[in-house]
Design a protein around this motif. Structure first.
Motif, PDB file in Angstrom:
ATOM      1  N   GLU A  68       0.829  -1.205   0.000  1.00  0.00           N
ATOM      2  CA  GLU A  68       0.000   0.000   0.000  1.00  0.00           C
ATOM      3  C   GLU A  68       0.866   1.258   0.000  1.00  0.00           C
ATOM      4  O   GLU A  68       0.394   2.334  -0.358  1.00  0.00           O
ATOM      5  CB  GLU A  68      -0.890   0.044   1.252  1.00  0.00           C
ATOM      6  N   SER A  69       2.103   1.143   0.426  1.00  0.00           N
ATOM      7  CA  SER A  69       2.946   2.307   0.678  1.00  0.00           C
ATOM      8  C   SER A  69       3.715   2.730  -0.567  1.00  0.00           C
ATOM      9  O   SER A  69       3.826   1.987  -1.548  1.00  0.00           O
ATOM     10  CB  SER A  69       3.927   1.994   1.802  1.00  0.00           C
ATOM     11  N   VAL A  70       4.302   3.945  -0.507  1.00  0.00           N
ATOM     12  CA  VAL A  70       5.116   4.411  -1.627  1.00  0.00           C
ATOM     13  C   VAL A  70       6.419   3.620  -1.726  1.00  0.00           C
ATOM     14  O   VAL A  70       7.074   3.639  -2.772  1.00  0.00           O
ATOM     15  CB  VAL A  70       5.417   5.921  -1.531  1.00  0.00           C
ATOM     16  N   ALA A  71       6.809   2.920  -0.663  1.00  0.00           N
ATOM     17  CA  ALA A  71       7.995   2.059  -0.760  1.00  0.00           C
ATOM     18  C   ALA A  71       7.825   1.038  -1.878  1.00  0.00           C
ATOM     19  O   ALA A  71       8.773   0.715  -2.595  1.00  0.00           O
ATOM     20  CB  ALA A  71       8.246   1.355   0.574  1.00  0.00           C
ATOM     21  N   TYR A  72       6.605   0.557  -2.049  1.00  0.00           N
ATOM     22  CA  TYR A  72       6.325  -0.436  -3.079  1.00  0.00           C
ATOM     23  C   TYR A  72       6.461   0.165  -4.478  1.00  0.00           C
ATOM     24  O   TYR A  72       6.777  -0.552  -5.434  1.00  0.00           O
ATOM     25  CB  TYR A  72       4.922  -1.000  -2.878  1.00  0.00           C
ATOM     26  N   ASP A  73       6.243   1.473  -4.599  1.00  0.00           N
ATOM     27  CA  ASP A  73       6.433   2.142  -5.894  1.00  0.00           C
ATOM     28  C   ASP A  73       7.883   2.065  -6.348  1.00  0.00           C
ATOM     29  O   ASP A  73       8.171   1.855  -7.536  1.00  0.00           O
ATOM     30  CB  ASP A  73       6.034   3.618  -5.804  1.00  0.00           C
ATOM     31  N   TYR A  74       8.798   2.270  -5.408  1.00  0.00           N
ATOM     32  CA  TYR A  74      10.211   2.380  -5.756  1.00  0.00           C
ATOM     33  C   TYR A  74      10.999   1.089  -5.514  1.00  0.00           C
ATOM     34  O   TYR A  74      12.051   0.885  -6.108  1.00  0.00           O
ATOM     35  CB  TYR A  74      10.842   3.523  -4.960  1.00  0.00           C
ATOM     36  N   PHE A  75      10.483   0.242  -4.633  1.00  0.00           N
ATOM     37  CA  PHE A  75      11.144  -1.034  -4.337  1.00  0.00           C
ATOM     38  C   PHE A  75      10.088  -2.135  -4.384  1.00  0.00           C
ATOM     39  O   PHE A  75       9.665  -2.665  -3.345  1.00  0.00           O
ATOM     40  CB  PHE A  75      11.818  -0.976  -2.966  1.00  0.00           C
ATOM     41  N   PRO A  76       9.623  -2.506  -5.578  1.00  0.00           N
ATOM     42  CA  PRO A  76       8.467  -3.417  -5.728  1.00  0.00           C
ATOM     43  C   PRO A  76       8.828  -4.890  -5.614  1.00  0.00           C
ATOM     44  O   PRO A  76       8.943  -5.611  -6.599  1.00  0.00           O
ATOM     45  CB  PRO A  76       7.963  -3.076  -7.133  1.00  0.00           C
ATOM     46  N   PHE A  77       9.020  -5.355  -4.400  1.00  0.00           N
ATOM     47  CA  PHE A  77       9.289  -6.769  -4.176  1.00  0.00           C
ATOM     48  C   PHE A  77       8.038  -7.606  -4.440  1.00  0.00           C
ATOM     49  O   PHE A  77       6.915  -7.104  -4.448  1.00  0.00           O
ATOM     50  CB  PHE A  77       9.729  -7.004  -2.726  1.00  0.00           C
ATOM     51  N   THR A  78       8.228  -8.889  -4.638  1.00  0.00           N
ATOM     52  CA  THR A  78       7.096  -9.802  -4.778  1.00  0.00           C
ATOM     53  C   THR A  78       6.438 -10.008  -3.413  1.00  0.00           C
ATOM     54  O   THR A  78       7.026  -9.693  -2.365  1.00  0.00           O
ATOM     55  CB  THR A  78       7.540 -11.166  -5.309  1.00  0.00           C
ATOM     56  N   LYS A  79       5.244 -10.563  -3.427  1.00  0.00           N
ATOM     57  CA  LYS A  79       4.546 -10.845  -2.177  1.00  0.00           C
ATOM     58  C   LYS A  79       5.386 -11.760  -1.295  1.00  0.00           C
ATOM     59  O   LYS A  79       5.492 -11.547  -0.068  1.00  0.00           O
ATOM     60  CB  LYS A  79       3.187 -11.489  -2.464  1.00  0.00           C
ATOM     61  N   GLU A  80       6.000 -12.766  -1.896  1.00  0.00           N
ATOM     62  CA  GLU A  80       6.803 -13.711  -1.127  1.00  0.00           C
ATOM     63  C   GLU A  80       8.003 -13.017  -0.481  1.00  0.00           C
ATOM     64  O   GLU A  80       8.344 -13.279   0.683  1.00  0.00           O
ATOM     65  CB  GLU A  80       7.285 -14.854  -2.031  1.00  0.00           C
ATOM     66  N   GLU A  81       8.659 -12.121  -1.234  1.00  0.00           N
ATOM     67  CA  GLU A  81       9.810 -11.405  -0.692  1.00  0.00           C
ATOM     68  C   GLU A  81       9.395 -10.484   0.449  1.00  0.00           C
ATOM     69  O   GLU A  81      10.107 -10.356   1.460  1.00  0.00           O
ATOM     70  CB  GLU A  81      10.477 -10.588  -1.805  1.00  0.00           C
ATOM     71  N   ILE A  82       8.245  -9.850   0.290  1.00  0.00           N
ATOM     72  CA  ILE A  82       7.758  -8.935   1.328  1.00  0.00           C
ATOM     73  C   ILE A  82       7.442  -9.696   2.609  1.00  0.00           C
ATOM     74  O   ILE A  82       7.827  -9.279   3.712  1.00  0.00           O
ATOM     75  CB  ILE A  82       6.520  -8.175   0.810  1.00  0.00           C
ATOM     76  N   LEU A  83       6.750 -10.800   2.482  1.00  0.00           N
ATOM     77  CA  LEU A  83       6.409 -11.587   3.661  1.00  0.00           C
ATOM     78  C   LEU A  83       7.668 -12.172   4.320  1.00  0.00           C
ATOM     79  O   LEU A  83       7.747 -12.269   5.551  1.00  0.00           O
ATOM     80  CB  LEU A  83       5.443 -12.707   3.281  1.00  0.00           C
ATOM     81  N   LYS A  84       8.640 -12.539   3.516  1.00  0.00           N
ATOM     82  CA  LYS A  84       9.887 -13.082   4.055  1.00  0.00           C
ATOM     83  C   LYS A  84      10.620 -12.037   4.887  1.00  0.00           C
ATOM     84  O   LYS A  84      11.284 -12.363   5.882  1.00  0.00           O
ATOM     85  CB  LYS A  84      10.782 -13.562   2.906  1.00  0.00           C
ATOM     86  N   ARG A  85      10.478 -10.768   4.502  1.00  0.00           N
ATOM     87  CA  ARG A  85      11.098  -9.674   5.255  1.00  0.00           C
ATOM     88  C   ARG A  85      10.337  -9.383   6.556  1.00  0.00           C
ATOM     89  O   ARG A  85      10.788  -8.570   7.363  1.00  0.00           O
ATOM     90  CB  ARG A  85      11.148  -8.408   4.407  1.00  0.00           C
ATOM     91  N   GLY A  86       9.178  -9.976   6.725  1.00  0.00           N
ATOM     92  CA  GLY A  86       8.386  -9.727   7.920  1.00  0.00           C
ATOM     93  C   GLY A  86       7.435  -8.561   7.787  1.00  0.00           C
ATOM     94  O   GLY A  86       6.892  -8.079   8.785  1.00  0.00           O
ATOM     95  N   TYR A  87       7.216  -8.099   6.547  1.00  0.00           N
ATOM     96  CA  TYR A  87       6.304  -6.992   6.301  1.00  0.00           C
ATOM     97  C   TYR A  87       4.919  -7.531   5.945  1.00  0.00           C
ATOM     98  O   TYR A  87       4.768  -8.700   5.569  1.00  0.00           O
ATOM     99  CB  TYR A  87       6.798  -6.104   5.156  1.00  0.00           C
ATOM    100  N   ARG A  88       3.919  -6.679   6.025  1.00  0.00           N
ATOM    101  CA  ARG A  88       2.562  -7.101   5.692  1.00  0.00           C
ATOM    102  C   ARG A  88       2.270  -6.875   4.208  1.00  0.00           C
ATOM    103  O   ARG A  88       2.829  -5.994   3.570  1.00  0.00           O
ATOM    104  CB  ARG A  88       1.531  -6.330   6.530  1.00  0.00           C
ATOM    105  N   TRP A  89       1.348  -7.668   3.691  1.00  0.00           N
ATOM    106  CA  TRP A  89       0.889  -7.574   2.305  1.00  0.00           C
ATOM    107  C   TRP A  89      -0.637  -7.516   2.304  1.00  0.00           C
ATOM    108  O   TRP A  89      -1.290  -8.225   3.068  1.00  0.00           O
ATOM    109  CB  TRP A  89       1.368  -8.785   1.510  1.00  0.00           C
ATOM    110  N   ARG A  90      -1.217  -6.666   1.453  1.00  0.00           N
ATOM    111  CA  ARG A  90      -2.664  -6.620   1.325  1.00  0.00           C
ATOM    112  C   ARG A  90      -3.070  -7.097  -0.068  1.00  0.00           C
ATOM    113  O   ARG A  90      -2.625  -6.542  -1.073  1.00  0.00           O
ATOM    114  CB  ARG A  90      -3.204  -5.199   1.556  1.00  0.00           C
ATOM    115  N   ASP A  91      -3.898  -8.136  -0.098  1.00  0.00           N
ATOM    116  CA  ASP A  91      -4.410  -8.612  -1.381  1.00  0.00           C
ATOM    117  C   ASP A  91      -5.427  -7.624  -1.937  1.00  0.00           C
ATOM    118  O   ASP A  91      -6.101  -6.901  -1.190  1.00  0.00           O
ATOM    119  CB  ASP A  91      -5.059  -9.984  -1.210  1.00  0.00           C
TER     120      ASP A  91
END
Length: 545
Positions: free
Chosen positions: A411-434
């Motif tokens: 949801e954040s602007v971080a995803y605009d500039y650093f667009p990791f996959t859902k799997e990478e985001i969850l592996k980092r311990g961050y949340r993902w919104r479907d």
């Protein structure tokens, strides 16, 4: 000094200038590389993912950057600014046996937040976020002093649609990184131009089409000079609604851009700077899209700052570090969206406060910790104890962790500039919104190709994005703009259009490569493997001028 980033593992430099700055503020040297630090800050800013929900106070239907399942209460701007609630009632006593960030997160989840970040006057701009002094605008984000604008983040502009970081412009469409533009479309890195289309790196030009690297030219088509009569004849025969012609034009422009020299660093009226898009600055390093900054480093999209490091989206600050949003602060460290504050640490959405630590949404206060009031002597004694506790837990000197952000990473602007996959985001311990499937309703409506054939009734229709399938609508003001500019109805959702604009820009990162003409070493946002012909400043100016 060379350090290793604790997240990415990459090595990064901490210069003597950096060390002197950290000592001046009494903070430790960073443990993360600049890229991971900016990612962490951007992860708490959601600009354009908006939701319908109810106010936690009145129950009224509202538009909000916070989803209805958000942990924190959400109020309208007027409710949030009213005296119907007191943020001090949420205060908690310091627990010296519990990590600070855990305590702060509990407070953050309890204290109400404004549905949208509208910092100053806004009139008829209910769908805009992180804005100030806006009027009659729709789905604009991070903008100030705009009127009749839609879909993007223009500044000091009027009647601009789908534009990114343009300033002092009017009647512009799909323009990126420009200033003082009038009646232009599909421009990038252009300044002081009018009636110009599908062009790159122009200055002081008008009536140009498909051109690159020109200065003070008129009636040019793909860098060839034409008479006024022949230019007018060409433009009469061109239609922005003819998709095949537009694609052909864009292809020719890309070919011309590869032949034209690129400037290693876009900078104007600067002294001793590195980065890109730097204007009227002095002694600034690794900065991007900044104006009137002095003695700053690692800043992105900041204006009028002095002695500030690691900041985003802010103006008029001094001696600030690891901070984003809002403006007019002195010594704001590890903070988000403070305004008019002095000597604040680890605070969120505080206004006109002094000597506060770990507070959320308080106003006109001093000597507060975790929204509790203390005497001056108590405050400094407890703050020092809290800092020592944070040092032991290796929390002090770090910005808010991404996993306590009120937003999912995508949801954040971080995803605009650093667009990791859902799997990478969850592996980092961050949340993902479907994605919400309710935004993908089937529709059979297809807009007419030519804007002349588009009926007024299109504003009653639901359209579907040709890429994502997400639904969107055309507003009456938007239709009026397309008709005036003779532009087609967009076939993509505004978020897809935003993503496409970002893809045309350079990253907020510097690389080492050699000048394509003289061969000297240069530092630039163009990665070495890119095919553009990048010149040092001397060679670029000699070639273009």
């Amino acid at each position: 000094m060379i350090k290793t980033c604790l997240v990415s593992g990459v090595q990064f430099e901490v210069s003597d200038k950096d060390i002197a700055f950290y000592k001046k503020l009494g903070v430790p040297e960073p443990t993360l590389c600049p890229k991971e630090r900016v990612l962490r800050r951007m992860a708490i800013r959601n600009e354009r993912n908006l939701y319908r929900r109810k106010s936690s106070l009145s129950g009224d239907n509202i538009i909000s950057a916070y989803h209805s399942d958000s942990a924190c209460p959400v109020y309208t701007k007027d409710e949030w600014l009213s005296d119907k609630w007191d943020p001090m009632t949420y205060g908690i006593a310091i627990d010296f046996n519990k990590p600070f960030f855990a305590q702060f997160h509990e407070l953050q989840k309890a204290v109400p937040r404004p549905a949208l970040a509208v910092f100053t006057n806004a009139e008829n701009a209910d769908f805009c976020n992180y804005v100030g002094d806006v009027k009659n605008s729709y789905l604009c984000f991070g903008s100030i002093f705009i009127e009749d604008c839609m879909y993007g983040n223009p500044y000091y502009s009027k009647s601009c649609v789908d534009c990114f970081l343009i300033r002092k412009s009017e009647f512009c469409y799909e323009c990126i990184d420009g200033e003082s533009l009038y009646h232009c479309a599909y421009l990038q890195d252009c300044y002081e131009c009018s009636d110009t289309y599908f062009s790159y790196d122009l200055k002081g030009c008008r009536n140009c089409f498909g051109c690159t690297a020109l200065r003070k030219k008129q009636y040019c088509i793909f860098n060839q000079q034409y008479s006024k009569a022949d230019y007018d004849k060409f433009m009469t025969g061109f239609s922005f609604c003819d998709k095949a012609k537009v694609i052909e034009t864009e292809k020719k422009l890309e070919e011309l851009k590869l032949k034209s020299p690129r400037q290693a660093m876009m900078a104007l009226n600067c002294e001793n700077v590195t980065g890109n898009y730097i204007f009227n600055c002095k002694n600034c390093f690794n900065c991007f899209s900044i104006s009137r900054n002095e003695d700053c480093s690692y800043n992105i999209q900041t204006v009028d700052n002095k002695d500030c490091y690691d900041m985003n989206y802010t103006e008029e600050n001094e001696l600030c570090y690891e901070y984003l949003g809002n403006y007019r602060n002195h010594t704001a460290l590890f903070c988000a969206f403070p305004y008019g504050c002095h000597d604040i640490w680890y605070c969120d959405y505080v206004t006109n406060c002094k000597h506060c630590f770990g507070c959320v949404a308080i106003k006109n206060r001093e000597y507060c910790i975790l929204n509790k009031q203390y005497s001056k002597d108590e405050y400094f004694e407890l703050r020092d104890r809290l800092v020592e506790m944070m040092k032991q837990a290796k929390e002090f000197g770090e910005f808010f962790p991404v996993n306590i952000s009120p937003f999912a990473y995508n949801e954040s602007v971080a995803y605009d500039y650093f667009p990791f996959t859902k799997e990478e985001i969850l592996k980092r311990g961050y949340r993902w919104r479907d994605e919400d499937k309710s935004e993908f309703q089937p529709t059979s409506y297809v807009p007419p190709v030519d804007i002349k054939d588009v009926p007024d009734s299109i504003t009653d229709e639901i359209l579907a994005c040709e890429i994502s399938g997400r639904n969107y609508k055309i507003t009456p003001a938007e239709l009026k703009f397309y008709r005036l500019m003779k532009l087609p109805i967009p076939r993509k959702h505004f978020i897809e259009r935003h993503t496409a604009r970002l893809a045309k820009r350079l990253p907020y990162e510097l690389f080492h490569r050699k000048c394509g003409k003289c061969g000297i070493d240069i530092k630039t946002a163009y990665a070495p493997q890119r095919s553009e012909n990048v010149y040092c400043e001397k060679c670029y100016l000699e070639t273009v001028y």
